[in-house]
Scaffold this motif. Structure first.
Motif, PDB file in Angstrom:
ATOM      1  N   TYR A 254      66.607  -1.553  72.320  1.00  0.00           N
ATOM      2  CA  TYR A 254      68.038  -1.384  72.123  1.00  0.00           C
ATOM      3  C   TYR A 254      68.384   0.093  72.106  1.00  0.00           C
ATOM      4  O   TYR A 254      67.625   0.916  71.590  1.00  0.00           O
ATOM      5  CB  TYR A 254      68.484  -2.036  70.813  1.00  0.00           C
ATOM      6  CG  TYR A 254      68.311  -3.539  70.795  1.00  0.00           C
ATOM      7  CD1 TYR A 254      69.325  -4.365  71.244  1.00  0.00           C
ATOM      8  CD2 TYR A 254      67.120  -4.113  70.348  1.00  0.00           C
ATOM      9  CE1 TYR A 254      69.171  -5.751  71.245  1.00  0.00           C
ATOM     10  CE2 TYR A 254      66.958  -5.489  70.349  1.00  0.00           C
ATOM     11  CZ  TYR A 254      67.985  -6.305  70.794  1.00  0.00           C
ATOM     12  OH  TYR A 254      67.818  -7.664  70.801  1.00  0.00           O
TER      13      TYR A 254
ATOM     14  N   ALA B 260      71.655   2.658  71.084  1.00  0.00           N
ATOM     15  CA  ALA B 260      72.960   2.841  70.452  1.00  0.00           C
ATOM     16  C   ALA B 260      73.670   3.997  71.134  1.00  0.00           C
ATOM     17  O   ALA B 260      73.137   5.106  71.210  1.00  0.00           O
ATOM     18  CB  ALA B 260      72.785   3.125  68.965  1.00  0.00           C
TER      19      ALA B 260
ATOM     20  N   LEU C  82      76.414  -1.010  72.212  1.00  0.00           N
ATOM     21  CA  LEU C  82      74.970  -1.194  72.165  1.00  0.00           C
ATOM     22  C   LEU C  82      74.494  -1.769  73.497  1.00  0.00           C
ATOM     23  O   LEU C  82      75.158  -2.620  74.095  1.00  0.00           O
ATOM     24  CB  LEU C  82      74.605  -2.145  71.037  1.00  0.00           C
ATOM     25  CG  LEU C  82      73.120  -2.312  70.704  1.00  0.00           C
ATOM     26  CD1 LEU C  82      72.557  -1.024  70.117  1.00  0.00           C
ATOM     27  CD2 LEU C  82      72.925  -3.470  69.723  1.00  0.00           C
ATOM     28  N   TYR C  83      73.307  -1.301  73.948  1.00  0.00           N
ATOM     29  CA  TYR C  83      72.731  -1.789  75.202  1.00  0.00           C
ATOM     30  C   TYR C  83      71.315  -2.287  74.943  1.00  0.00           C
ATOM     31  O   TYR C  83      70.636  -1.820  74.029  1.00  0.00           O
ATOM     32  CB  TYR C  83      72.742  -0.685  76.260  1.00  0.00           C
ATOM     33  CG  TYR C  83      74.131  -0.391  76.768  1.00  0.00           C
ATOM     34  CD1 TYR C  83      74.614  -0.971  77.942  1.00  0.00           C
ATOM     35  CD2 TYR C  83      74.979   0.435  76.045  1.00  0.00           C
ATOM     36  CE1 TYR C  83      75.901  -0.720  78.381  1.00  0.00           C
ATOM     37  CE2 TYR C  83      76.274   0.692  76.483  1.00  0.00           C
ATOM     38  CZ  TYR C  83      76.726   0.105  77.658  1.00  0.00           C
ATOM     39  OH  TYR C  83      78.001   0.346  78.088  1.00  0.00           O
TER      40      TYR C  83
ATOM     41  N   VAL D 180      78.308   3.702  68.178  1.00  0.00           N
ATOM     42  CA  VAL D 180      77.105   3.189  67.532  1.00  0.00           C
ATOM     43  C   VAL D 180      76.141   4.372  67.408  1.00  0.00           C
ATOM     44  O   VAL D 180      75.703   4.931  68.411  1.00  0.00           O
ATOM     45  CB  VAL D 180      76.461   2.049  68.338  1.00  0.00           C
ATOM     46  CG1 VAL D 180      75.298   1.448  67.565  1.00  0.00           C
ATOM     47  CG2 VAL D 180      77.492   0.981  68.665  1.00  0.00           C
TER      48      VAL D 180
ATOM     49  N   ILE E 197      70.400   2.308  65.146  1.00  0.00           N
ATOM     50  CA  ILE E 197      70.058   0.900  65.286  1.00  0.00           C
ATOM     51  C   ILE E 197      68.634   0.677  64.797  1.00  0.00           C
ATOM     52  O   ILE E 197      67.743   1.484  65.062  1.00  0.00           O
ATOM     53  CB  ILE E 197      70.195   0.449  66.776  1.00  0.00           C
ATOM     54  CG1 ILE E 197      69.817  -1.022  66.952  1.00  0.00           C
ATOM     55  CG2 ILE E 197      69.385   1.333  67.691  1.00  0.00           C
ATOM     56  CD1 ILE E 197      70.865  -1.976  66.465  1.00  0.00           C
TER      57      ILE E 197
ATOM     58  N   ALA F  29      73.153  -2.109  62.854  1.00  0.00           N
ATOM     59  CA  ALA F  29      73.715  -0.952  63.535  1.00  0.00           C
ATOM     60  C   ALA F  29      74.658  -0.210  62.604  1.00  0.00           C
ATOM     61  O   ALA F  29      75.430  -0.820  61.849  1.00  0.00           O
ATOM     62  CB  ALA F  29      74.467  -1.391  64.788  1.00  0.00           C
TER      63      ALA F  29
ATOM     64  N   THR G 296      77.857   2.203  62.701  1.00  0.00           N
ATOM     65  CA  THR G 296      78.919   2.630  63.600  1.00  0.00           C
ATOM     66  C   THR G 296      79.792   3.677  62.909  1.00  0.00           C
ATOM     67  O   THR G 296      79.984   3.632  61.699  1.00  0.00           O
ATOM     68  CB  THR G 296      79.787   1.444  64.046  1.00  0.00           C
ATOM     69  OG1 THR G 296      80.349   0.793  62.899  1.00  0.00           O
ATOM     70  CG2 THR G 296      78.958   0.437  64.829  1.00  0.00           C
TER      71      THR G 296
ATOM     72  N   GLY H  99      72.743  -9.378  69.315  1.00  0.00           N
ATOM     73  CA  GLY H  99      73.863  -8.495  69.605  1.00  0.00           C
ATOM     74  C   GLY H  99      75.091  -9.181  70.145  1.00  0.00           C
ATOM     75  O   GLY H  99      76.112  -8.521  70.398  1.00  0.00           O
TER      76      GLY H  99
END
Length: 413
Positions: free
Chosen positions: A89, A91, A96-97, A118, A121, A130, A132, A150
Motif C-alpha cells: 500500500y 499513502a 491510497l493505492y 493520506v 499507513i 491510515a 489522514t 481499503g
C-alpha cells in the motif's frame, strides 16, 4: 518534474557500496541526493522508498541501484508505505493505492473522496490503518480503519476525548497510536478498543517491539520495557532542541532520526544516547528507517543512506572497536519491574556464559543464557509473566567469575 518511469538510477555509490560495507560509518546508496525521501519499508531483502515528488523507488541489491515503480500511481507524493503479506500500500496526497506485484502496477484503494492527504499507513492482520491530514486544518490528523482492503473506511476515535493522531505503529500483534495532546494509545484487537498508556504529551513518533515501546514526544524520548505499564525519560545525550519523526527498535537498541542533527542510538544496556553520524551528510534530516540485509537504512531529505547494524549495536566506531576491560553484571532495568526487565552485562573475553534467575529458595526459574559469547556488551530480557511476585536473584557466571543481582517483582496493585 519527476524522473522517467522505470529508469534504473545509478551513481558512483553503486560502485562504492561493497568496499565501504565494512567501514563503520553511513554510506550513501545510489538514490540521488536530490530525492527527498518521506518513508521507507523493507520486504524480504527488497527496500522501497516513497518520495515527495517522484513516487516510489525500489532496490533489490541493498541500494546499489534503484528503479521507479509508479505505473498507475495517481499521485507522486508518497508519505507512507506498508505491506500486508504480499500486498503493498502507498499513502499519497490524493488517496491510497495498492499493488499486488511488488509495485510494478498500482490501483486505487480508496480515501480519494475525502478532503485530506493520506500521510501514513500500517497493516495489522485483516485491518489497514491510515492517518489522514485534513486540508482545511494543518494540525488535524485523523486515524481511519479499513477491514476490506481499503474499499470502505471508518473514523477511529480514541477515548476519553478525540485527539489528533500523528503516528501509528505495530509489531504485528498490537497497535499503538501517538497523539498531539493525549499521549499514546494501545489496541490489542485491531483498533476495536483502546487503552491509554501515557497522557498529556505530544507524540511525534512511536515504535513497538515485544514489551519495549519508545516514543518521541515534547519531552524528548520516553521508553517502556513492560508494554507501557511504567515509563522513563531517556534524554541524556540528545540535543536540547529535539524534533524527531523517525524511530525504530532493534532487539538490542532504539534508534531515533532527528530533523536536523542526525541519528542517535540508545542501547538497551545504557541510559544515555550516542550520536552515530559518521559519514552522514547534510545534517541528517532523517524521515524514516528500515532494517534489511543486516543494515539500518535511513530515508533523509538527501536520499537513502545505510550503515551496518552490527558495528552500531556492539559499540564500534570508525576509530576502532571498544572492548570492555572488566567483567560486570549491571542492575536490571527497570527494578522493580512488571512483568519484564532488561539485564545487561559486559565480558572482557570470549568465554562460556550462563545467566540464570533463581527464586528465594535457590531454585532455577529461568535460564536466560547458556552459551559461549564474545567480548563486549550483552543484554537479555527476563519476563516474569506467570511467576509469583517477590524477590528473585540473577546470577551471571563466565569462566571462573560470577556476580549476582537482586530483582524485585512486586505484586500488582
Amino acid at each position: 518534474m519527476g524522473v522517467h518511469q522505470n529508469l534504473p538510477v545509478l551513481s558512483i555509490a553503486s560502485v562504492l557500496l561493497l568496499p565501504l560495507a565494512s567501514i563503520a560509518q553511513w554510506t550513501q546508496t545510489a538514490m540521488p541526493k536530490s530525492q527527498s525521501v518521506l518513508c521507507l519499508v523493507s520486504h524480504g531483502s527488497e527496500i522501497y522508498a516513497g518520495t515527495n515528488e517522484d513516487g516510489v523507488f525500489s532496490s533489490t541489491n541493498g541500494g546499489a541501484t534503484w528503479i521507479l515503480k509508479n505505473k498507475g500511481l495517481g499521485n507522486l507524493y508518497v508519505g507512507g508505505l506498508a505491506f500486508s503479506d504480499t500486498t503493498m500500500y502507498a499513502a499519497t496526497d490524493s488517496g491510497l493505492y495498492v499493488s499486488t506485484n511488488d509495485g510494478d502496477s498500482w490501483t486505487s484503494a480508496g480515501l480519494t473522496d475525502i478532503n485530506a492527504a493520506v500521510v501514513h499507513i500500517v497493516a495489522l492482520d485483516t485491518s489497514l490503518f491510515a492517518i489522514t491530514n485534513d486540508y482545511s486544518s494543518a494540525d488535524q490528523y485523523t486515524l481511519r480503519r479499513s477491514t476490506d482492503g481499503g474499499s470502505t473506511w471508518a473514523l477511529v476515535g480514541l477515548p476519553p476525548s478525540y485527539a489528533s493522531v500523528l503516528s501509528v505503529a505495530t509489531d504485528g500483534t498490537i497497535l499503538l497510536a501517538g497523539t498531539t495532546s493525549n499521549g499514546i494509545y494501545r489496541s490489542s484487537d485491531e483498533g476495536g478498543t483502546w487503552t491509554r498508556l501515557d497522557s498529556d504529551i505530544f507524540v511525534s513518533a512511536v515504535a513497538v517491539s515485544g514489551d519495549t515501546i519508545a516514543a518521541c514526544d515534547s519531552k524528548g524520548v520516553q521508553r517502556s520495557v513492560n508494554s507501557g505499564t511504567t515509563w522513563s525519560s531517556q534524554n541524556t545525550g540528545l540535543p536540547t532542541s529535539f524534533l524527531a519523526y523517525a524511530i525504530t527498535i532493534d532487539s538490542s537498541a532504539v534508534f531515533v532520526g532527528t530533523h536536523s542533527t542526525g541519528v542517535y542510538i540508545l542501547r538497551h544496556n545504557s541510559d544515555g544516547w550516542s550520536a552515530i553520524n559518521d559519514g552522514l551528510q547534510d545534517g541528517g534530516g532523517v524521515t524514516s528507517f528500515a532494517v534489511a540485509n543486516g543494515y539500518l537504512y535511513a530515508g533523509t531529505f538527501a536520499g537513502v543512506w545505510r550503515r551496518p547494524l552490527t558495528e552500531m549495536l556492539t559499540g564500534f566506531k570508525s576509530t576502532g572497536a571498544i572492548v570492555p576491560t572488566s567483567f560486570s553484571l549491571s542492575q536490571n532495568y527497570p527494578n522493580p519491574f512488571n512483568p519484564s526487565t532488561v539485564i545487561s552485562y559486559t565480558l572482557p573475553q570470549n568465554t562460556l556464559v550462563t545467566l540464570r534467575v533463581y527464586d528465594v529458595l535457590g531454585r532455577v526459574v529461568q535460564t536466560l543464557v547458556d552459551t559461549r559469547q564474545s567480548p563486549g556488551n550483552h543484554w537479555v530480557t527476563f519476563n516474569a509473566a506467570g511467576l509469583p511476585s517477590g524477590v528473585y536473584f540473577c546470577r551471571l557466571e563466565a569462566g571462573s567469575r560470577h556476580q549476582t543481582k537482586k530483582l524485585f517483582f512486586p505484586p500488582e496493585n
